[in-house]
Design a protein around this motif. Structure first.
Motif, mmCIF file in Angstrom:
data_model
loop_
_atom_site.group_PDB
_atom_site.id
_atom_site.type_symbol
_atom_site.label_atom_id
_atom_site.label_comp_id
_atom_site.label_asym_id
_atom_site.label_seq_id
_atom_site.Cartn_x
_atom_site.Cartn_y
_atom_site.Cartn_z
ATOM 1 N N LYS A 111 -5.274 -50.297 -41.468
ATOM 2 C CA LYS A 111 -4.223 -49.338 -41.829
ATOM 3 C C LYS A 111 -3.092 -50.087 -42.496
ATOM 4 O O LYS A 111 -2.783 -51.223 -42.134
ATOM 5 C CB LYS A 111 -3.718 -48.619 -40.589
ATOM 6 N N CYS A 145 0.515 -51.400 -43.641
ATOM 7 C CA CYS A 145 1.777 -51.689 -42.955
ATOM 8 C C CYS A 145 2.684 -52.437 -43.922
ATOM 9 O O CYS A 145 2.230 -52.933 -44.961
ATOM 10 C CB CYS A 145 1.547 -52.498 -41.684
ATOM 11 N N ASN A 188 -6.466 -52.794 -37.922
ATOM 12 C CA ASN A 188 -7.185 -51.512 -37.852
ATOM 13 C C ASN A 188 -7.425 -50.921 -39.241
ATOM 14 O O ASN A 188 -7.693 -49.735 -39.379
ATOM 15 C CB ASN A 188 -6.387 -50.490 -37.025
ATOM 16 N N ASP A 229 -3.268 -53.870 -41.605
ATOM 17 C CA ASP A 229 -3.372 -54.482 -40.272
ATOM 18 C C ASP A 229 -4.822 -54.572 -39.787
ATOM 19 O O ASP A 229 -5.750 -54.229 -40.527
ATOM 20 C CB ASP A 229 -2.453 -53.757 -39.274
ATOM 21 N N ARG A 238 4.657 -49.245 -39.838
ATOM 22 C CA ARG A 238 3.218 -49.231 -39.592
ATOM 23 C C ARG A 238 2.713 -47.814 -39.789
ATOM 24 O O ARG A 238 3.305 -46.864 -39.274
ATOM 25 C CB ARG A 238 2.990 -49.662 -38.135
ATOM 26 N N ASN A 239 1.653 -47.682 -40.542
ATOM 27 C CA ASN A 239 1.055 -46.359 -40.734
ATOM 28 C C ASN A 239 0.216 -46.031 -39.516
ATOM 29 O O ASN A 239 -0.906 -46.500 -39.386
ATOM 30 C CB ASN A 239 0.201 -46.384 -42.012
ATOM 31 N N THR A 240 0.788 -45.245 -38.623
ATOM 32 C CA THR A 240 0.036 -44.894 -37.422
ATOM 33 C C THR A 240 -0.701 -43.577 -37.620
ATOM 34 O O THR A 240 -1.604 -43.233 -36.893
ATOM 35 C CB THR A 240 0.976 -44.758 -36.204
ATOM 36 N N GLU A 241 -0.257 -42.830 -38.651
ATOM 37 C CA GLU A 241 -0.964 -41.581 -38.942
ATOM 38 C C GLU A 241 -2.126 -41.928 -39.854
ATOM 39 O O GLU A 241 -2.356 -43.067 -40.182
ATOM 40 C CB GLU A 241 -0.027 -40.598 -39.653
#
Ligand code: FRU
Length: 479
Positions: free
Chosen positions: A180, A182, A178, A176, A202-205
């Motif tokens: 990161k 997804c 950022n 994405d 979504r990889n938020t970590e």
């Protein structure tokens, strides 16, 4: 057939047989040269089909083709001609990973990532009869403009396709805005026209960057999403740094079209594992096969080798509580050639008559007693061995190939705190030439590794720091 495909098939034919003496018995390799990810793992016309990322021209990664093998039992594989070559403008830089599905028309459809000369990654189709495949004339079918605004069009790959309620779905790895990883979800009525549905996960970590090679399926009462995050920072006791394979249990929320993750486990704690694919087999089992290498370990010297890279043994996935356990398919027993079954007392270093070889299935169990350290050295020769060591105090399993004869200065050791602490520890070690797969406590923890020990190193030693009773079963594997 394009001249590029014709040429590569001819090249394979000319070189067929040269690498036979370097091949394991049950682990899929290329006919010659380099392979990475499993692709298009499927059941078609009653046969198992496996394709793989393939560069036959050398033992290094290069412009990607799709190699192809078929099997009746997932263990004895036969080569078919290469299915896909990078022979179109839209896939000039490679036919990257993807999956397969059987159409109502009876055709076998391959959905893959086509990488064009600018490095753009888009998704394309090829249709075939299990032998020959023809690329769809309206390729690519999911294009850069179908990627959400801001997301990468360079890292957009590895579609996993499936059909449900008369609709096709695909999850695709992406990055994405950022940087990161997804997973994007797409849908289609006709396989040719696709629309973006949602950012499925979504990889938020802080779990790596790109997410490669997603797989999605349900297992009992849960949905499962497998992803392969790149550039992960090590996470204590669970993930090493680099490229890893993670399995999430959770639920596909049908209203939001978001995957709600509940648990996360590492699929393999060994040195050589990545990018697995699964199928539901003819017996209704969920079977997984991965690449038995990893981008971090694939840098070894290739001197005198005609083959590089192979796939793991097929493993059955089952849910035990919230843990997914993995065990080799039972059909491996059809290849047992000898049976040694004994209960014996061990103290210090022990070698047993006829318990040696480089093609075997070894099962061991012992009762834990105070401060036990139990080691197995396999592929052992003078001054060299591949070490598997259980320590009761720490409840760890360590694998160490520092002294197996390799000549590369890289990480050779992995240590893992075992999932459960049992009174009795069970180890299963399956060795097929250079492939060593270890299953602990009936598949709770799995370690896949390549050994670089010469084939003539075939001794096995057991070493304990105290007197213990061991139950052992040993079977030579043969075709
Ligand atoms: C994973 C991977 C995929 C890609 C392929 C290229 O190992 O990087 O993301 O499609 O390999 O060979």
């Amino acid at each position: 057939m394009s001249s590029i495909l014709e040429q590569v098939i001819l090249y394979e034919k000319e070189h067929a047989g040269l690498a036979d003496s370097q091949r394991p018995l049950f682990h899929i390799t290329g006919k010659i040269g380099w392979i990475n990810d499993p692709n298009g793992f499927s059941v078609y016309k009653d046969m198992y089909h496996m394709f793989f990322q393939y560069h036959p021209y050398s033992t290094n990664w290069g412009p990607m083709h799709w190699g192809h093998v078929v099997s009746e039992d997932l263990l004895s594989w036969e080569y078919r001609d290469i299915a896909l070559a990078p022979d179109q403008t839209y896939d000039k830089n490679g036919c990257f990973s993807g999956t397969a599905i059987t159409l109502q028309s009876g055709e076998h459809a391959l959905m893959y990532t086509s990488v064009n000369a600018d490095g753009k990654q888009e998704q394309s189709l090829a249709l075939g009869d299990g032998i020959h495949y023809k690329k769809f004339d309206k390729n690519p079918i999911i294009c850069s403009q179908d990627v959400p605004q801001g997301n990468s069009t360079i890292d957009f790959r590895d579609p996993k396709i499936w059909k449900e309620d008369n609709r096709y779905y695909a999850v695709i790895g992406n990055k994405d805005e950022n940087q990161k990883g997804c997973i994007l979800l797409y849908q289609s009525q006709d396989l040719h026209h696709w629309e973006f549905v949602s950012t499925f996960y979504r990889n938020t970590e802080n779990f790596g960057t790109m997410l490669e090679c997603p797989d999605f399926f349900s297992l009992e009462d849960k949905d499962v999403l497998i992803v392969n995050p790149c550039s992960v920072k090590a996470i204590k006791d669970e993930f090493s740094s680099g490229h890893v394979s993670a399995l999430f249990l959770g639920t596909w929320n049908r209203e939001t079209n978001i995957f709600e993750k509940e648990t996360c486990q590492n699929l393999d704690y060994g040195l050589d594992f990545y990018a697995p694919q699964t199928i539901l087999d003819k017996k209704g089992r969920r079977i997984l096969i991965g690449w038995m290498q990893n981008w971090n370990t694939a840098q070894f010297e290739h001197a005198n080798k005609l083959l590089y890279g192979c796939l793991t043994l097929p493993r059955v996935l089952e849910k035990r509580g919230t843990r997914i356990v993995q065990n080799p398919i039972e059909e491996i027993r059809n290849y047992y050639h000898s049976d040694i079954s004994l209960q014996t007392t061990m103290d210090g270093e022990v070698q047993l008559d006829e318990v040696r070889g480089r093609y075997f299935d070894l099962e061991l169990s012992f009762l834990n007693q105070k401060n036990l350290v139990f080691s197995i050295q396999v592929a052992k020769g003078k001054d060299s061995y591949f070490l598997i060591e259980y320590s009761q105090n720490n409840n760890t399993l360590t694998i160490d190939r520092t002294y197996d004869g390799n000549v590369c200065d890289t990480i050779h050791v992995r240590k893992k705190v075992l999932y459960s602490h049992n009174e009795k520890t069970k180890l299963r070690v399956l060795v097929d030439r250079q492939c060593i797969e270890i299953f602990v406590n009936e598949g709770e923890d799995v370690f896949s590794n390549i050994t670089y020990a010469p084939l003539e190193h075939d001794e096995i030693s057991f070493i304990t720091n105290q007197k213990i009773d061991v139950q052992l079963q040993f079977h030579i594997l043969k075709k």
